[in-house]
Scaffold this motif. Structure first.
Motif, PDB file in Angstrom:
ATOM      1  N   MET A 122       0.840  -1.186   0.000  1.00 40.02           N
ATOM      2  CA  MET A 122       0.000   0.000   0.000  1.00 40.02           C
ATOM      3  C   MET A 122       0.874   1.235   0.000  1.00 40.02           C
ATOM      4  O   MET A 122       1.720   1.404   0.852  1.00 40.02           O
ATOM      5  CB  MET A 122      -0.827  -0.029   1.275  1.00 40.02           C
ATOM      6  CG  MET A 122      -2.052   0.803   1.225  1.00 40.02           C
ATOM      7  SD  MET A 122      -3.187   0.292  -0.049  1.00 40.02           S
ATOM      8  CE  MET A 122      -3.005  -1.484  -0.013  1.00 40.02           C
ATOM      9  N   SER A 123       0.714   2.068  -0.972  1.00 41.04           N
ATOM     10  CA  SER A 123       1.522   3.283  -0.970  1.00 41.04           C
ATOM     11  C   SER A 123       0.727   4.401  -1.607  1.00 41.04           C
ATOM     12  O   SER A 123      -0.346   4.184  -2.156  1.00 41.04           O
ATOM     13  CB  SER A 123       2.816   3.052  -1.743  1.00 41.04           C
ATOM     14  OG  SER A 123       2.502   2.654  -3.053  1.00 41.04           O
ATOM     15  N   ALA A 124       1.293   5.585  -1.481  1.00 41.58           N
ATOM     16  CA  ALA A 124       0.580   6.748  -2.006  1.00 41.58           C
ATOM     17  C   ALA A 124       0.507   6.679  -3.518  1.00 41.58           C
ATOM     18  O   ALA A 124       1.302   6.010  -4.174  1.00 41.58           O
ATOM     19  CB  ALA A 124       1.294   8.024  -1.574  1.00 41.58           C
ATOM     20  N   VAL A 125      -0.457   7.369  -4.058  1.00 40.96           N
ATOM     21  CA  VAL A 125      -0.658   7.353  -5.482  1.00 40.96           C
ATOM     22  C   VAL A 125      -0.263   8.732  -6.008  1.00 40.96           C
ATOM     23  O   VAL A 125      -0.467   9.740  -5.342  1.00 40.96           O
ATOM     24  CB  VAL A 125      -2.141   7.030  -5.775  1.00 40.96           C
ATOM     25  CG1 VAL A 125      -2.906   8.242  -6.160  1.00 40.96           C
ATOM     26  CG2 VAL A 125      -2.274   5.951  -6.809  1.00 40.96           C
ATOM     27  N   ILE A 126       0.392   8.762  -7.174  1.00 47.28           N
ATOM     28  CA  ILE A 126       0.683  10.065  -7.759  1.00 47.28           C
ATOM     29  C   ILE A 126      -0.463  10.386  -8.708  1.00 47.28           C
ATOM     30  O   ILE A 126      -0.633   9.738  -9.738  1.00 47.28           O
ATOM     31  CB  ILE A 126       2.019  10.045  -8.517  1.00 47.28           C
ATOM     32  CG1 ILE A 126       3.112   9.596  -7.561  1.00 47.28           C
ATOM     33  CG2 ILE A 126       2.340  11.408  -9.101  1.00 47.28           C
ATOM     34  CD1 ILE A 126       4.162   8.743  -8.200  1.00 47.28           C
ATOM     35  N   GLU A 127      -1.264  11.351  -8.344  1.00 47.50           N
ATOM     36  CA  GLU A 127      -2.434  11.657  -9.162  1.00 47.50           C
ATOM     37  C   GLU A 127      -2.062  12.689 -10.211  1.00 47.50           C
ATOM     38  O   GLU A 127      -1.278  13.595  -9.966  1.00 47.50           O
ATOM     39  CB  GLU A 127      -3.539  12.230  -8.274  1.00 47.50           C
ATOM     40  CG  GLU A 127      -3.995  11.262  -7.227  1.00 47.50           C
ATOM     41  CD  GLU A 127      -5.495  11.376  -6.979  1.00 47.50           C
ATOM     42  OE1 GLU A 127      -6.235  11.577  -7.951  1.00 47.50           O
ATOM     43  OE2 GLU A 127      -5.891  11.266  -5.825  1.00 47.50           O
ATOM     44  N   VAL A 158       0.209  -3.247  -4.958  1.00 41.78           N
ATOM     45  CA  VAL A 158       1.084  -3.908  -5.925  1.00 41.78           C
ATOM     46  C   VAL A 158       0.707  -5.387  -5.999  1.00 41.78           C
ATOM     47  O   VAL A 158       0.710  -6.086  -5.001  1.00 41.78           O
ATOM     48  CB  VAL A 158       2.564  -3.741  -5.532  1.00 41.78           C
ATOM     49  CG1 VAL A 158       3.457  -4.419  -6.562  1.00 41.78           C
ATOM     50  CG2 VAL A 158       2.912  -2.277  -5.405  1.00 41.78           C
ATOM     51  N   THR A 159       0.370  -5.838  -7.198  1.00 41.72           N
ATOM     52  CA  THR A 159      -0.028  -7.235  -7.360  1.00 41.72           C
ATOM     53  C   THR A 159       1.211  -8.120  -7.288  1.00 41.72           C
ATOM     54  O   THR A 159       2.338  -7.636  -7.423  1.00 41.72           O
ATOM     55  CB  THR A 159      -0.693  -7.480  -8.720  1.00 41.72           C
ATOM     56  OG1 THR A 159       0.317  -7.380  -9.729  1.00 41.72           O
ATOM     57  CG2 THR A 159      -1.782  -6.476  -8.989  1.00 41.72           C
ATOM     58  N   PRO A 160       0.995  -9.432  -7.061  1.00 39.92           N
ATOM     59  CA  PRO A 160       2.159 -10.338  -7.053  1.00 39.92           C
ATOM     60  C   PRO A 160       2.920 -10.318  -8.382  1.00 39.92           C
ATOM     61  O   PRO A 160       4.084 -10.692  -8.427  1.00 39.92           O
ATOM     62  CB  PRO A 160       1.534 -11.710  -6.806  1.00 39.92           C
ATOM     63  CG  PRO A 160       0.236 -11.420  -6.137  1.00 39.92           C
ATOM     64  CD  PRO A 160      -0.231 -10.124  -6.697  1.00 39.92           C
ATOM     65  N   ASP A 161       2.274  -9.855  -9.450  1.00 41.54           N
ATOM     66  CA  ASP A 161       2.972  -9.750 -10.744  1.00 41.54           C
ATOM     67  C   ASP A 161       3.811  -8.485 -10.805  1.00 41.54           C
ATOM     68  O   ASP A 161       4.450  -8.214 -11.814  1.00 41.54           O
ATOM     69  CB  ASP A 161       1.969  -9.709 -11.891  1.00 41.54           C
ATOM     70  CG  ASP A 161       0.805 -10.607 -11.661  1.00 41.54           C
ATOM     71  OD1 ASP A 161       0.805 -11.705 -12.206  1.00 41.54           O
ATOM     72  OD2 ASP A 161      -0.113 -10.223 -10.906  1.00 41.54           O
ATOM     73  N   GLY A 162       3.750  -7.679  -9.735  1.00 42.52           N
ATOM     74  CA  GLY A 162       4.573  -6.486  -9.696  1.00 42.52           C
ATOM     75  C   GLY A 162       3.974  -5.277 -10.380  1.00 42.52           C
ATOM     76  O   GLY A 162       4.665  -4.297 -10.609  1.00 42.52           O
ATOM     77  N   VAL A 163       2.693  -5.337 -10.718  1.00 37.72           N
ATOM     78  CA  VAL A 163       2.062  -4.183 -11.352  1.00 37.72           C
ATOM     79  C   VAL A 163       1.293  -3.398 -10.299  1.00 37.72           C
ATOM     80  O   VAL A 163       0.453  -3.950  -9.605  1.00 37.72           O
ATOM     81  CB  VAL A 163       1.093  -4.622 -12.463  1.00 37.72           C
ATOM     82  CG1 VAL A 163       0.395  -3.422 -13.065  1.00 37.72           C
ATOM     83  CG2 VAL A 163       1.843  -5.398 -13.521  1.00 37.72           C
ATOM     84  N   PRO A 164       1.628  -2.116 -10.136  1.00 38.35           N
ATOM     85  CA  PRO A 164       0.862  -1.331  -9.168  1.00 38.35           C
ATOM     86  C   PRO A 164      -0.527  -0.998  -9.710  1.00 38.35           C
ATOM     87  O   PRO A 164      -0.662  -0.535 -10.840  1.00 38.35           O
ATOM     88  CB  PRO A 164       1.699  -0.062  -8.994  1.00 38.35           C
ATOM     89  CG  PRO A 164       2.570   0.013 -10.177  1.00 38.35           C
ATOM     90  CD  PRO A 164       2.688  -1.342 -10.786  1.00 38.35           C
TER      91      PRO A 164
END
Lengths: 338, 299
Positions: free
Chosen positions: B1-6, B24-30
């Protein structure tokens, strides 16, 4: 003017969408199908297609983020990837299988991982028990009322005689409404304290220790009351038949609470929320198992204690219970997967 | 869980005004996820809670009629106990069997997920629900039944403080976690369903623009224009389109006047040309956030 619009060179994001669009729509229909009709409704070809489409959509999302400025498209792909991810990585769980795995492996393993916290909680309970006994023994007038809440005492106190204690408490008959008695047992003071002992771990574990000591002190006070009237063995049987399970649950709850406090105070490398996410479930497992033990203790207290009137039999149940819990928590689920 | 750059347009147009976070999914895609408002969670919980209360009530009635357990003995503790069992069984079973949703959550489009993008485990589900009892229900019960459970009147004070702390917790963190979420390693997210909207840009255009004319605006203006065009499709706001077309015409120094009926096609073609231009600039490492960007310099 509108009619004679002429063809221009197609640009990247436009072409990208044209080429990939079909696979997104296919994935979307699969996700919707699973949501409405369940995983089993997928045919074998669809099952094969799903991960391929999921991965290609994730890559579409990455590409779109890099090249496209179409907000609606970005939002759609983000949303589709999320919904597909939830379908793919959060499949429904079999409740019964999960419960079985928890009882056979998860709970005893989690308890063993907290052995130091369990030892501290035991020590706190023992300190309380000892001090309660020493304070009240020979000093009932002064200390019993101070340690034991009047509702919990239920009329028992320095004024009680041995005969009164025997007839109203130790030899009380099976209650008419068994469910009510079990419920009373579950929602007794001890269960509430056990749950609060766990929850108060979030206040750095200090109230956890204090409450555990205090619980021990109350029990010690009762023990002194009965000891003074020559009823120690009868009282040990009366408390032990369910108390072994209940106090063990209290100790486990306290251990889980201490673990929570530990995570809060020493999150180590990660942030506190991350530390809770990583280590919290293991502590919670112990608490979950302890609630099961409390329910079992409530059944023992509400029904079996009154049904079994012989002190010897009560003590036998208590000792057997202690051995059974010890063996279970020490040895169950040792070679199995976590 | 991290901040999002809007992006600036997201900030301005609000995306439904929910908080955005990254998972972040286990596939590494946020993935961008939406954190629901507390009111939505409260509504979902209220719906579920009412169902469990009714179910517990029916269970007790069934006990009365089928087993003959008398109401005389149905103490408050028995009712509380039945409600406790039904409530936890309901939440745990649904959140396991429906992968993080209960009927109430499903109605509001909410899901419980693992905070680190992994699979939701049974332990996490049970933990987050059991903690709710400690957070709220037991303290409430202790206050309501103060006579039997509370030692002295002043003991209400620590219980009240505890209730205050646990109910304030979701307000004190960005992910709106309550204590149960914190311990269980979970987060409640909103999963709305978004449709694939039509492509606004086309490769048949009546109006053509030079690079010089396309220099004037940035991504923010492009995406606001996209929003206006999509809304205009459904709302049919012609005067607004005419006004915007006129502003753009002046800004880019478009030669010649525009008729009213030309405003919509003009804006669509301008949108397509502007997007093509800005996407190319971005691709070449010259991302232009808004109309105040410095032409020709890299950001």
């Amino acid at each position: 003017m509108i009619a004679d619009g002429r063809e221009v060179r197609t640009f990247a994001s436009l072409r990208f969408r044209r080429e990939r669009e079909q696979s997104w729509i296919e994935l979307e229909s699969l996700v919707d199908q699973v949501r409405l009709e369940g995983l089993r409704s997928l045919s074998s070809e669809q099952v094969e297609r799903f991960p391929l489409l999921y991965r290609s959509t994730l890559s579409s999302l990455s590409v779109a983020r890099a090249i496209a400025l179409d907000r609606a498209l970005l939002e759609y792909l983000d949303n589709l990837a999320l919904r597909a991810y939830l379908t793919f990585y959060a499949p429904p769980l079999d409740v019964l299988a999960a419960a079985r795995r928890f009882a056979l492996y998860g709970f005893p393993q989690a308890v063993r991982a907290l052995r130091w916290q369990v030892a501290i909680a035991f020590a706190a309970l023992a300190v309380g028990l000892f001090s309660g006994f020493v304070l009240v023994n020979g000093n009932e007038q002064q200390w019993f009322g101070a340690l034991v809440p009047s509702d919990l005492a239920g009329g028992r106190g320095p004024a009680s005689t041995a005969a009164e204690l025997l007839s109203t408490e130790i030899a009380a008959p099976v209650p008419e409404n068994v469910f009510g008695a079990i419920a009373n047992g579950f929602f007794s003071h001890n269960t509430l304290v056990a749950l609060l002992v766990f929850g108060f771990g979030l206040l750095a574990g200090v109230p956890t220790i204090l409450l555990t000591v205090y619980q021990g002190a109350i029990l010690g006070a009762f023990f002194a009351l009965h000891y003074h009237r020559g009823l120690s063995v009868e009282f040990a049987g009366w408390v032990g038949i369910h108390g072994v399970t209940e106090l063990l649950a209290l100790v486990l709850m306290a251990a889980a609470g201490l673990r929570l406090g530990e995570i809060l105070v020493f999150p180590n490398e990660s942030s506190r929320t991350d530390a809770f996410a990583i280590h919290g479930p293991a502590a919670a497992k112990v608490a979950v198992g302890a609630v099961g033990m409390l329910a079992l203790a409530a059944i023992l207290e509400g029904y079996f204690r009154a049904a079994v009137q012989s002190t010897d039999a009560r003590l036998a149940v208590a000792v057997l219970g202690l051995i059974a819990w010890g063996v279970y928590l020490r040895f169950a689920g040792r070679e199995a997967p976590t | 869980m991290s901040a999002v750059i809007e992006s600036k347009a997201d900030e301005l147009l609000g995306r439904g005004r929910r908080r955005m976070r990254m998972l972040v999914t286990p596939d590494g895609v946020p993935l961008r996820i939406e954190v629901p408002e507390l009111a939505e969670r409260a509504a979902a919980f209220a719906a579920d809670f009412v169902v469990t209360l009714v179910a517990a009530d029916l269970l007790l009635l069934a006990g009365y009629f089928v087993l003959g357990v008398g109401f005389g003995g149905a103490t408050l503790a028995a009712v509380t106990f039945a409600a406790f069992i039904v409530r936890n069984a309901y939440f745990v079973c649904f959140e396991l069997a429906w992968a993080g949703a209960t009927p109430g959550k499903r109605a509001l489009g909410l899901r419980v997920v693992d905070r680190h993008g992994g699979a939701l485990t049974a332990a996490a589900v049970v933990a987050r629900n059991l903690t709710r009892e400690v957070e709220t229900f037991f303290p409430l019960g202790m206050i309501f039944q103060a006579q039997s459970w509370v030692f002295a009147p002043w003991e209400i004070v620590p219980i009240g403080v505890w209730l205050l702390l646990t109910s304030a917790l979701p307000l004190c963190n960005r992910d709106r976690l309550r204590a149960g979420d914190l311990i269980g390693g979970t987060i409640v997210i909103a999963v709305p369903k978004r449709m694939l909207l039509d492509e606004l840009a086309s490769d048949r255009r009546a109006f053509h623009f030079t690079d010089e004319q396309l220099q004037r605006y940035g991504i923010l203006e492009l995406q606001v224009l996209e929003d206006v065009l999509r809304r205009a499709d459904t709302l049919g706001r012609e005067p607004l389109l005419v006004e915007i077309a006129e502003k753009i015409r002046r800004k880019i120094e478009w030669p010649g006047p525009l008729e009213r009926r030309e405003a919509a096609p003009f804006l669509r073609d301008f949108y397509a040309a502007q997007r093509e231009f800005l996407e190319l600039r971005k691709h070449l490492g010259d991302e232009r956030a808004d109309k105040f960007h410095q032409t020709g310099t890299k950001r």
